[in-house]
Design an enzyme around this catalytic site. Sequence first.
Site, PDB file in Angstrom:
ATOM      1  N   GLN A 194       0.878  -1.167   0.000  1.00 51.54           N
ATOM      2  CA  GLN A 194       0.000   0.000   0.000  1.00 51.54           C
ATOM      3  C   GLN A 194       0.917   1.219   0.000  1.00 51.54           C
ATOM      4  O   GLN A 194       1.516   1.552   1.012  1.00 51.54           O
ATOM      5  CB  GLN A 194      -0.923  -0.052   1.215  1.00 51.54           C
ATOM      6  CG  GLN A 194      -1.867  -1.242   1.124  1.00 51.54           C
ATOM      7  CD  GLN A 194      -2.162  -1.857   2.465  1.00 51.54           C
ATOM      8  OE1 GLN A 194      -1.259  -2.111   3.250  1.00 51.54           O
ATOM      9  NE2 GLN A 194      -3.428  -2.123   2.730  1.00 51.54           N
ATOM     10  N   HIS A 242       6.326   3.691   6.208  1.00 49.72           N
ATOM     11  CA  HIS A 242       7.594   3.017   5.930  1.00 49.72           C
ATOM     12  C   HIS A 242       7.308   1.973   4.847  1.00 49.72           C
ATOM     13  O   HIS A 242       6.438   1.122   5.036  1.00 49.72           O
ATOM     14  CB  HIS A 242       8.117   2.353   7.200  1.00 49.72           C
ATOM     15  CG  HIS A 242       9.494   1.775   7.085  1.00 49.72           C
ATOM     16  ND1 HIS A 242      10.224   1.421   8.195  1.00 49.72           N
ATOM     17  CD2 HIS A 242      10.277   1.486   6.024  1.00 49.72           C
ATOM     18  CE1 HIS A 242      11.398   0.926   7.814  1.00 49.72           C
ATOM     19  NE2 HIS A 242      11.440   0.948   6.488  1.00 49.72           N
ATOM     20  N   HIS A 291       6.838  -1.105   2.781  1.00 45.95           N
ATOM     21  CA  HIS A 291       6.855  -2.529   3.133  1.00 45.95           C
ATOM     22  C   HIS A 291       5.862  -3.285   2.264  1.00 45.95           C
ATOM     23  O   HIS A 291       4.896  -2.724   1.751  1.00 45.95           O
ATOM     24  CB  HIS A 291       6.537  -2.746   4.610  1.00 45.95           C
ATOM     25  CG  HIS A 291       5.176  -2.277   5.026  1.00 45.95           C
ATOM     26  ND1 HIS A 291       4.864  -0.940   5.202  1.00 45.95           N
ATOM     27  CD2 HIS A 291       4.048  -2.961   5.305  1.00 45.95           C
ATOM     28  CE1 HIS A 291       3.604  -0.831   5.572  1.00 45.95           C
ATOM     29  NE2 HIS A 291       3.078  -2.052   5.637  1.00 45.95           N
ATOM     30  N   HIS A 294       3.481  -6.850   2.210  1.00 33.90           N
ATOM     31  CA  HIS A 294       2.874  -7.966   2.937  1.00 33.90           C
ATOM     32  C   HIS A 294       2.992  -9.195   2.050  1.00 33.90           C
ATOM     33  O   HIS A 294       2.727  -9.123   0.847  1.00 33.90           O
ATOM     34  CB  HIS A 294       1.379  -7.709   3.179  1.00 33.90           C
ATOM     35  CG  HIS A 294       1.106  -6.568   4.084  1.00 33.90           C
ATOM     36  ND1 HIS A 294       0.853  -6.734   5.422  1.00 33.90           N
ATOM     37  CD2 HIS A 294       1.032  -5.235   3.844  1.00 33.90           C
ATOM     38  CE1 HIS A 294       0.628  -5.556   5.966  1.00 33.90           C
ATOM     39  NE2 HIS A 294       0.738  -4.623   5.026  1.00 33.90           N
TER      40      HIS A 294
END
Length: 174
Positions: A84, A95, A97, A99
């Site tokens: 996202q 930050h 990232h 998933h």
Amino acid sequence: MSTPLLFSTIEVSRQVFYRTTLSYAIVNLKPIVPGHVLVISTRVVPRLADLTGDELTSLMTSVQMVGKVIEKAYGGDGLTVACQDGKAAGQTIPHVHFHILPRKFRGDFFSQRMEEVYPALEKSEASLPKDLKESREQHYEPLKVDADENRPQRTMEDMEKEAAWLRSLFTEQE
């Protein structure tokens, strides 16, 4: 002692099971499905566009490597890989990232409700510890509390055990 790794403002070194110079992977505090992990850029930046080419390459290579191990370790038939990128996209932690969720044709929590995966990802980040929420709210509007708050938070001991097991799977591949 090595420099602690931060996921935004939270120190997550004890949850790390995979690491390169520019990226790392951690087990999740509140996984949506068993094996739900995060792959994170080492440098704390909010958006994909903020990464250098080398950082982006490392991050995507790590997503690929971690995904292969997670899928096999958790008996997945595939993976959901999600990033996202920005508040409007549902990012709740500033930050970069990804998933990674191992997915199964049968017995998967979302196998009959695929459209619920992305809202569940957003909700999982909304239920983080109070200190991270307060830090995040300095940059973002407060999030609504929802039913996701009822999903149990794992203990550090449980996360450390899972991280040690996953770390051993990467050692076996070398």
